[in-house]
Design a protein around this motif. Sequence first.
Motif, PDB file in Angstrom:
ATOM      1  N   ALA A 134       0.794  -1.156  -0.124  1.00 55.88           N
ATOM      2  CA  ALA A 134      -0.141  -0.045   0.112  1.00 55.88           C
ATOM      3  C   ALA A 134       0.717   1.303  -0.094  1.00 55.88           C
ATOM      4  CB  ALA A 134      -0.932  -0.018   1.143  1.00 55.88           C
ATOM      5  N   ALA A 135       1.934   1.310   0.764  1.00 56.76           N
ATOM      6  CA  ALA A 135       2.773   2.419   0.914  1.00 56.76           C
ATOM      7  C   ALA A 135       3.573   2.712  -0.428  1.00 56.76           C
ATOM      8  CB  ALA A 135       3.790   2.214   1.877  1.00 56.76           C
ATOM      9  N   HIS A 136       4.011   1.495  -0.935  1.00 56.57           N
ATOM     10  CA  HIS A 136       4.876   1.693  -2.346  1.00 56.57           C
ATOM     11  C   HIS A 136       3.817   1.960  -3.415  1.00 56.57           C
ATOM     12  CE1 HIS A 136       6.459  -0.070  -6.059  1.00 56.57           C
ATOM     13  NE2 HIS A 136       7.643   0.594  -5.474  1.00 56.57           N
ATOM     14  N   HIS A 137       2.562   1.464  -3.453  1.00 51.32           N
ATOM     15  CA  HIS A 137       1.612   2.130  -4.450  1.00 51.32           C
ATOM     16  C   HIS A 137       1.420   3.474  -4.313  1.00 51.32           C
ATOM     17  CE1 HIS A 137      -1.632   1.617  -7.325  1.00 51.32           C
ATOM     18  NE2 HIS A 137      -2.340   2.267  -6.580  1.00 51.32           N
ATOM     19  N   GLU A 138       1.277   4.237  -3.273  1.00 52.54           N
ATOM     20  CA  GLU A 138       0.744   5.645  -2.622  1.00 52.54           C
ATOM     21  C   GLU A 138       2.006   6.453  -3.264  1.00 52.54           C
ATOM     22  OE1 GLU A 138      -1.789   7.145  -1.820  1.00 52.54           O
ATOM     23  OE2 GLU A 138      -2.798   5.390  -2.009  1.00 52.54           O
ATOM     24  N   ARG A 139       3.236   5.760  -2.877  1.00 50.79           N
ATOM     25  CA  ARG A 139       4.638   6.584  -3.313  1.00 50.79           C
ATOM     26  C   ARG A 139       4.621   6.465  -4.933  1.00 50.79           C
ATOM     27  NH1 ARG A 139       8.270   8.923  -0.333  1.00 50.79           N
ATOM     28  NH2 ARG A 139       8.098   8.506   1.824  1.00 50.79           N
ATOM     29  N   CYS A 140       4.429   5.592  -5.675  1.00 53.26           N
ATOM     30  CA  CYS A 140       4.459   5.529  -6.916  1.00 53.26           C
ATOM     31  C   CYS A 140       3.409   6.652  -7.700  1.00 53.26           C
ATOM     32  CB  CYS A 140       4.139   4.365  -7.599  1.00 53.26           C
ATOM     33  SG  CYS A 140       5.874   3.063  -7.223  1.00 53.26           S
TER      34      CYS A 140
ATOM     35  N   ARG B 187      13.510   4.857 -10.095  1.00 48.27           N
ATOM     36  CA  ARG B 187      12.429   5.502  -9.277  1.00 48.27           C
ATOM     37  C   ARG B 187      11.777   4.518  -8.456  1.00 48.27           C
ATOM     38  NH1 ARG B 187      12.222  10.895 -11.750  1.00 48.27           N
ATOM     39  NH2 ARG B 187      10.371  11.306 -10.650  1.00 48.27           N
ATOM     40  N   PHE B 188      11.554   3.547  -9.136  1.00 45.69           N
ATOM     41  CA  PHE B 188      10.545   2.351  -8.583  1.00 45.69           C
ATOM     42  C   PHE B 188      11.303   1.728  -7.248  1.00 45.69           C
ATOM     43  CE2 PHE B 188       8.897  -2.105  -8.076  1.00 45.69           C
ATOM     44  CZ  PHE B 188       7.580  -1.832  -8.176  1.00 45.69           C
ATOM     45  N   VAL B 189      12.742   1.536  -7.305  1.00 43.93           N
ATOM     46  CA  VAL B 189      13.628   1.154  -6.327  1.00 43.93           C
ATOM     47  C   VAL B 189      13.348   2.188  -4.950  1.00 43.93           C
ATOM     48  CG1 VAL B 189      15.743   0.428  -5.469  1.00 43.93           C
ATOM     49  CG2 VAL B 189      14.963  -0.451  -7.515  1.00 43.93           C
ATOM     50  N   ALA B 190      13.690   3.403  -5.557  1.00 47.19           N
ATOM     51  CA  ALA B 190      13.420   4.368  -4.249  1.00 47.19           C
ATOM     52  C   ALA B 190      12.321   4.515  -3.877  1.00 47.19           C
ATOM     53  CB  ALA B 190      13.885   5.711  -5.040  1.00 47.19           C
ATOM     54  N   CYS B 191      11.184   4.438  -4.574  1.00 42.83           N
ATOM     55  CA  CYS B 191       9.849   4.242  -3.812  1.00 42.83           C
ATOM     56  C   CYS B 191       9.762   3.110  -2.803  1.00 42.83           C
ATOM     57  CB  CYS B 191       8.834   4.458  -4.799  1.00 42.83           C
ATOM     58  SG  CYS B 191       8.376   5.836  -5.682  1.00 42.83           S
ATOM     59  N   PHE B 192      10.114   1.933  -3.311  1.00 39.57           N
ATOM     60  CA  PHE B 192      10.274   0.738  -2.433  1.00 39.57           C
ATOM     61  C   PHE B 192      10.852   0.823  -1.263  1.00 39.57           C
ATOM     62  CE2 PHE B 192      11.919  -3.574  -1.432  1.00 39.57           C
ATOM     63  CZ  PHE B 192      10.601  -4.169  -1.409  1.00 39.57           C
ATOM     64  N   ALA B 193      12.148   1.543  -1.368  1.00 37.47           N
ATOM     65  CA  ALA B 193      13.105   1.725   0.070  1.00 37.47           C
ATOM     66  C   ALA B 193      12.247   2.769   0.892  1.00 37.47           C
ATOM     67  CB  ALA B 193      14.281   2.448  -0.562  1.00 37.47           C
ATOM     68  N   ALA B 194      11.798   3.852   0.354  1.00 34.45           N
ATOM     69  CA  ALA B 194      10.905   4.768   1.084  1.00 34.45           C
ATOM     70  C   ALA B 194       9.535   4.209   1.731  1.00 34.45           C
ATOM     71  CB  ALA B 194      10.699   6.049   0.553  1.00 34.45           C
ATOM     72  N   ALA B 195       9.052   3.234   0.948  1.00 40.06           N
ATOM     73  CA  ALA B 195       7.668   2.435   1.351  1.00 40.06           C
ATOM     74  C   ALA B 195       8.028   1.561   2.724  1.00 40.06           C
ATOM     75  CB  ALA B 195       7.104   1.870   0.283  1.00 40.06           C
ATOM     76  N   ALA B 196       9.133   1.088   2.701  1.00 37.63           N
ATOM     77  CA  ALA B 196       9.630   0.108   3.853  1.00 37.63           C
ATOM     78  C   ALA B 196       9.708   0.946   5.062  1.00 37.63           C
ATOM     79  CB  ALA B 196      10.810  -0.384   3.623  1.00 37.63           C
ATOM     80  N   ASP B 197       9.882   2.415   4.950  1.00 30.77           N
ATOM     81  CA  ASP B 197       9.965   3.183   6.134  1.00 30.77           C
ATOM     82  C   ASP B 197       8.429   3.408   6.351  1.00 30.77           C
ATOM     83  OD1 ASP B 197      12.838   3.410   6.471  1.00 30.77           O
ATOM     84  OD2 ASP B 197      12.808   5.246   5.285  1.00 30.77           O
TER      85      ASP B 197
END
Length: 151
Positions: free
Chosen positions: A20-26, A89-99
């Motif tokens: 959910a967090a990753h989707h929102e970031r993307c 960008r996808f990887v960056a969103c994934f890393a931030a979504a983990a937070d």
Amino acid sequence: MRPTLYEFAGGEPAFRALAAAHHERCLADPELNHPFSKPDQHPQHVERLAWYWAEVMGGPPRFSAECSDHSAMLRMHAGNGDISDLGRRFVACFAAAADDAGLPADPEFRAVLRSYMEWAVAEVLVYRGPPAEVPARLPVPRWSWNGLQPL
């Protein structure tokens, strides 16, 4: 015995929160927004993404049982040409979504998650041509503390 990445992350709730967090970031990213806001996106996209990542990280094979295999995921992302910048960008969103999802901040765990996503993006980028070029019946990969596991 060391827990699986799935267990260490917090199990199913953790992967639901991550997806959910990753989707929102993307959706918030000006470049990733387009592929993530398609009107024909599956209504359970976020849930299925959580199932997929959970299975990859040692969780139950729910994606394989209820959705499809790794080939289907690769076909869904194939045929886009060179999307290297989107991959970064996808990887960056994934890393931030983990937070955002509150996953454990353990440095080794975070490094393993990032290495998985970098590998996954690189694999998707291999299939720049038509989806038919993706081999059939590839199993969902399994990732551990030591990286990609043989199937």
